[in-house]
Write a protein that holds these residues in place. Structure first.
Motif, PDB file in Angstrom:
ATOM      1  N   PHE A 192      -8.607  -2.135   5.179  1.00  0.00           N
ATOM      2  CA  PHE A 192      -8.240  -3.196   6.120  1.00  0.00           C
ATOM      3  C   PHE A 192      -8.224  -2.684   7.556  1.00  0.00           C
ATOM      4  O   PHE A 192      -8.550  -3.419   8.494  1.00  0.00           O
ATOM      5  CB  PHE A 192      -6.864  -3.772   5.752  1.00  0.00           C
ATOM      6  N   ILE A 219      -4.975  -4.370   0.414  1.00  0.00           N
ATOM      7  CA  ILE A 219      -6.328  -4.739   0.846  1.00  0.00           C
ATOM      8  C   ILE A 219      -7.063  -3.477   1.266  1.00  0.00           C
ATOM      9  O   ILE A 219      -6.654  -2.792   2.215  1.00  0.00           O
ATOM     10  CB  ILE A 219      -6.287  -5.747   2.005  1.00  0.00           C
ATOM     11  N   LEU A 250     -13.318  -9.224   0.564  1.00  0.00           N
ATOM     12  CA  LEU A 250     -12.211  -8.263   0.485  1.00  0.00           C
ATOM     13  C   LEU A 250     -12.083  -7.720  -0.923  1.00  0.00           C
ATOM     14  O   LEU A 250     -12.319  -8.417  -1.909  1.00  0.00           O
ATOM     15  CB  LEU A 250     -10.891  -8.933   0.885  1.00  0.00           C
ATOM     16  N   ASP A 308      -1.077  -3.901   5.471  1.00  0.00           N
ATOM     17  CA  ASP A 308      -2.192  -4.368   4.647  1.00  0.00           C
ATOM     18  C   ASP A 308      -1.799  -4.547   3.187  1.00  0.00           C
ATOM     19  O   ASP A 308      -2.644  -4.506   2.301  1.00  0.00           O
ATOM     20  CB  ASP A 308      -3.385  -3.406   4.754  1.00  0.00           C
TER      21      ASP A 308
END
Length: 598
Positions: free
Chosen positions: A211, A208, A288, A250
């Motif tokens: 993050f 991600i 995201l 993450d």
């Protein structure tokens, strides 16, 4: 009618079957033998708490054979009347007393004796009962036999619950409830090497983006909600054949059987699509972006850590290129040629005396005094400098060099103990030496160590082995451990809590020490999850009368907290780093010798 067995024979056979406690088939064997020695048609062990409305059998004997386990309602059955502490006996007429229990009627049961199964706190875990088509011939003896057996079954069930609890704490990510990194590594290790469908194993690391900024801007609580939502969306929408784990703060890891790079890329595109819509958390929407690095190997070529490394290299390439998705290619890394170079240099170092041992102190937490040490292999290369053990130890394991390396470590450690003794230095406790899976698999291990340790008493050495390595071949491990213990060596289970071992097997191994892995020590006392793992391991070790050593202790706060919890010993940078033998003697052994002669 004459009894089938004398009272003495009944209790002799009961004692015989109870010695099998801890084996995987203990409970099925127990119900069979109880039925035989008490001359009854049926015997069952069922799990049911004091508030349960139904019971589930975990071992069921009837009609001369083990039967499939069943779940049945307690209401209207004699099992419902079994109290929390005392046995419940229906000498005859049990069908008439419980006309709604159709199972009893169909089986033609005449008598019933049930005994509650309790844990060490007195809480009801289940029921142990016998049933017969006639009146029980000797109910007093049957009652006492079931009382003894139920106590052992209670210990087994409690151990099983502890095992499941530790597994959940160890292998489950507390935030997303996905499998965690440790479970992922075990999954890779146990992935079938032969696949009838010829499918390969595809892995994708899902990162991600940015993050950390979300955590900094909106708090870790919101960050955890986002991770949980992302995990749920992937778990719900990806194919059932996919295995999803939380790999790091993450990052997620995805495993799936695939037949081609194209199929793996299509799966990764599906993951990317799942992140096209925002996640609603903490009253707002979060958009995201993810990067994916993936790799594919055939089942026969699978090397879990290497596959993860390939995916990690591909992920770094996806980030740096801005493409968002990359499949590993050999051109991305010269890893294979580098590994070969490392191997060649390591073999030369091993066989030309260029390895060395460092020694790390182990201290008694209550007194602060030295209580032992661990010998750790080190390698300095003229071109590369210090080479991490994380680099050469797995390589030696993979290429079958561990018996040779292990023998060198044992011989060098024993020689050092001899040299210290000649100088008047005495190491309190034992010197710990690590044993690898390859060594445990080696039939010559016992004779090799007998030769390598000549000149010192084996009682000066403690052998360390990780729990996951023991479980690779538990019966052979048990035999080797018993033989070495008979020679005077002691055993420690290293890195406890990171692998998965059967607690039933653990009670049979000849280990006197449990070493708690540094992964759990790093975040105590602030991390509730790791606090619970450490407390559980300490409680279990205490019940098994095993000494505990915490690894990786780096702060006074950690040491004080471990002492408060009842941990006996510790090692880590807070007390002292691993150092060469002369420095270790100067810092730890020389002051002790001075005190002794003063």
């Amino acid at each position: 009618m004459q009894a089938r067995f004398s009272t003495e024979e009944i209790f002799r056979q009961l004692a015989d079957v109870l010695t099998q406690s801890g084996y995987p088939d203990f409970l099925p064997t127990l119900v069979q033998r109880l039925a035989e020695i008490l001359d009854v048609e049926y015997c069952l062990i069922a799990e049911a708490s004091a508030t349960s409305t139904e019971a589930r059998t975990i071992a069921l004997w009837g009609q001369g054979q083990l039967l499939d386990n069943i779940t049945y309602p307690l209401k209207g059955t004699p099992c419902e009347t079994v109290p929390e502490r005392e046995p419940c006996l229906y000498q005859q007429g049990v069908c008439q007393a419980f006309p709604d229990d159709k199972l009893l009627v169909d089986l033609g049961v005449e008598s019933y004796l049930g005994m509650p199964i309790l844990n060490t706190s007195g809480q009801k875990l289940g029921i142990l009962s016998i049933m017969a088509a006639k009146a029980l011939p000797r109910p007093d003896i049957s009652r006492e036999v079931l009382r003894i057996a139920a106590a052992q079954v209670g210990a087994e069930l409690e151990r099983s619950q502890s095992e499941r609890f530790i597994r959940k704490l160890t292998y489950r990510d507390a935030v997303t409830q996905l499998p965690n990194r440790a479970h992922l590594l075990e999954k890779l290790q146990n992935w079938p090497r032969v696949d009838g469908n010829r499918a390969g194993l595809g892995i994708a690391l899902i990162d991600i983006s940015r993050f950390k900024e979300l955590n900094d801007l909106f708090s870790f609580k919101v960050g955890d909600e986002i991770l949980t939502a992302a995990a749920k969306r992937m778990r719900d929408d990806l194919p059932e054949s996919c295995y999803l784990a939380r790999y790091s703060a993450d990052q997620f890891a995805l495993l799936s059987p695939v037949y081609s790079v194209r199929e793996l890329e299509q799966l990764c595109r599906q993951v990317q699509k799942l992140f096209m819509w925002p996640f609603h958390c903490a009253g707002r929407d979060f958009a995201l972006n993810v990067n994916l690095g993936c790799a594919l190997v055939t089942a026969e070529e699978l090397n879990g850590p290497e596959l993860l490394r390939f995916a990690s290299i591909a992920l770094a390439e996806a980030k740096s290129s801005g493409s968002g998705l990359k499949v590993f290619e050999p051109s991305m890394s010269q890893a294979l040629s580098e590994r070969q170079k490392v191997l060649e240099k390591f073999m030369l170092a091993l066989r030309s005396g260029k390895l060395s041992l460092n020694y790390q102190p182990q201290l008694d937490l209550a007194s602060g005094q030295l209580s032992g040490a661990e010998a750790l292999c080190r390698w300095y290369d003229d071109e590369w400098g210090w080479v991490s053990p994380d680099t050469f130890i797995p390589l030696a394991e993979e290429r079958g060099l561990m018996p040779e390396l292990g023998n060198w470590v044992m011989q060098t450690a024993c020689r050092q103990l001899n040299l210290w003794q000649q100088k008047g230095y005495r190491l309190p406790g034992r010197l710990s030496v690590n044993v690898s899976a390859r060594q445990l698999d080696n039939e010559q291990l016992v004779s090799d160590f007998a030769v390598c340790s000549s000149g010192i008493a084996p009682t000066q050495i403690e052998l360390e082995v990780t729990e996951s390595l023991i479980m690779r071949n538990p019966e052979q491990s048990l035999r080797q451990m018993a033989e070495l213990e008979a020679m005077g060596f002691s055993w420690a289970i290293d890195d406890f809590g990171t692998g998965y071992s059967s607690l039933a097997y653990l009670t049979r191994f000849r280990a006197s020490t449990l070493k708690i892995d540094r992964a759990f020590i790093n975040n105590i006392p602030g991390d509730h999850h790791h606090n619970m793992v450490v407390k559980t391991i300490l409680a279990m070790a205490k019940s098994l009368d095993m000494l505990t050593i915490a690894e990786g202790v780096e702060t006074a706060e950690q040491a004080a907290y471990l002492l408060q919890l009842g941990c006996a010993r510790a090692q880590g940078y807070h007390f002292g780093k691993p150092v060469p033998a002369d420095q270790f003697a100067e810092r730890w052994l020389k002051p002790l010798a001075a005190k002794t002669t003063a």
